[in-house]
Write an enzyme that holds these catalytic residues in place. Structure first.
Site, PDB file in Angstrom:
ATOM      1  N   CYS A 126      -3.229   6.747  -5.683  1.00  0.00           N
ATOM      2  CA  CYS A 126      -2.928   5.868  -4.106  1.00  0.00           C
ATOM      3  C   CYS A 126      -2.031   4.944  -4.419  1.00  0.00           C
ATOM      4  O   CYS A 126      -0.429   4.044  -4.059  1.00  0.00           O
ATOM      5  CB  CYS A 126      -2.782   6.535  -3.438  1.00  0.00           C
ATOM      6  SG  CYS A 126      -3.747   8.160  -2.987  1.00  0.00           S
ATOM      7  N   HIS A 178       1.671   3.000   1.664  1.00  0.00           N
ATOM      8  CA  HIS A 178       1.575   4.259   1.205  1.00  0.00           C
ATOM      9  C   HIS A 178       1.824   5.812   2.017  1.00  0.00           C
ATOM     10  O   HIS A 178       0.943   5.426   3.343  1.00  0.00           O
ATOM     11  CB  HIS A 178      -0.210   4.538   0.241  1.00  0.00           C
ATOM     12  CG  HIS A 178      -0.530   5.887   0.546  1.00  0.00           C
ATOM     13  ND1 HIS A 178       0.032   6.202  -0.231  1.00  0.00           N
ATOM     14  CD2 HIS A 178      -1.125   6.521   0.363  1.00  0.00           C
ATOM     15  CE1 HIS A 178      -0.879   7.744  -0.897  1.00  0.00           C
ATOM     16  NE2 HIS A 178      -1.591   7.423  -0.140  1.00  0.00           N
ATOM     17  N   ASN A 211       2.691  13.549   0.619  1.00  0.00           N
ATOM     18  CA  ASN A 211       1.426  12.416   0.390  1.00  0.00           C
ATOM     19  C   ASN A 211       1.256  12.687  -1.493  1.00  0.00           C
ATOM     20  O   ASN A 211       1.077  13.843  -1.656  1.00  0.00           O
ATOM     21  CB  ASN A 211      -0.063  12.724   0.354  1.00  0.00           C
ATOM     22  CG  ASN A 211      -1.240  11.495  -0.313  1.00  0.00           C
ATOM     23  OD1 ASN A 211      -0.537  10.666  -1.057  1.00  0.00           O
ATOM     24  ND2 ASN A 211      -1.859  11.807  -0.008  1.00  0.00           N
TER      25      ASN A 211
END
Length: 315
Positions: A113, A241, A271
């Site tokens: 990430c 993020h 995500n």
């Protein structure tokens, strides 16, 4: 070299949209449960014939077009991804082949990430060293490939997509548009976010990640601002993020960027791992919520319990 700058961005998401209501037919969950816990309403899911390098190439082509460049102008291709199916050719080489980039240095970075902000720093350092003049920096992940769709704690989170930036050397006398990176990791807690096994599957210890992100990362994000010579109050935008709204909102509040627009793309994209920051940044720019020259903090965190952040000036 004086430094580097982002001259254009682009993003791409697959056409298929998976809603919370769709997920109710797959696992024991509900729209209310998902929204209240992670703030996600929809996510884009790539088909079996859409590999991660295709997602990356679409985003990169848009960034190239926005920069007014051709593939022949690029001498470095960096792709941040943790979901490539094959080891060789790497994703960057496949993207270069799809676009027709001749003879680039082509490398993948797997920092999950935090991958895009690591790759952006790497491109900046490479340009500063004089080893490249124009780079394509791409974050791309196909999280649906590594998801257990029977696990309601993880399958409600993920989406697929890509975002890209063109990074160029600054002109003589021009101020750098990419600030110094602040990066690091907590290796002893790497087990908190995992993509392991065969076939690989995404798993995480949600409460551990939440506590770490909301308590340990705010001072690190402020340090990234300090390295750029700015206070959080001077930021025009904050792109963290896109993991979970319950992480993004308290982290942004503790940072103290009271005048900044905070990216909340997770609510419609899920995500997307390494894609999340360039995807969200590209959308903010496309909508005019941040404009040319605006300082924006990019801060990636997650897998490996790694983090990396820098302040950039919008193209």
């Amino acid at each position: 070299m004086n430094g580097s700058r982002i001259t254009a961005v682009g993003h791409y998401q697959p056409a298929k949209v998976l809603t919370n209501e769709d997920l109710e037919g797959i696992v024991a969950t509900s729209d209310e449960w998902i929204r209240s816990r992670v703030g996600i309403r929809t996510r884009h899911i790539a088909g079996p014939d859409e590999p991660v390098d295709e997602l990356a190439a679409h985003a990169a082509a848009k960034a190239l077009a926005a920069a007014g460049l051709t593939p022949g102008d690029i001498d470095l291709v960096l792709v941040a991804t943790s979901t490539a199916t094959d080891r060789s050719p790497n994703t960057a080489a496949r993207v270069a082949a799809r676009l027709g980039v001749p003879r680039p240095a082509a490398m993948d970075l797997n920092v999950v990430c935090a991958g895009f902000t690591h790759a952006l720093a790497t491109a900046d350092h490479t340009v500063r060293a004089g080893a490249a003049t124009r780079a394509l920096v791409i974050g791309a992940d196909k999280m649906s490939d590594v998801t257990d769709w029977t696990d309601r704690t993880t399958c409600v989170l993920v989406g697929d997509g890509a975002g890209a930036a063109v990074v160029e050397a600054c002109r003589q006398g021009e101020e750098p548009g990419i600030g110094p990176v602040l990066w690091g990791s907590v290796p002893e807690m790497g087990h908190a976010v995992r993509i392991e096994g065969m076939p690989p599957r995404f798993a995480q210890e949600g409460q551990s990640v939440y506590r770490w992100a909301t308590t340990q990362l705010p001072p690190l994000a402020r340090q990234a601002c300090e390295r750029a010579g700015l206070t959080p109050e001077q930021l025009a935008g904050v792109v963290l993020h896109q993991a979970n709204l319950r992480i993004i909102e308290p982290l942004a509040a503790k940072l103290g960027a009271v005048n900044a627009v905070v990216a909340r793309d997770v609510s419609v994209s899920g995500n997307t791992s390494a894609a999340s920051i360039p995807l969200a940044l590209s959308k903010l720019i496309e909508r005019g919520e941040v404009t040319t020259g605006d300082p924006v903090l990019l801060f990636g965190f997650g897998g490996n319990l790694s983090y990396a952040g820098q302040v950039v000036r919008c193209p």
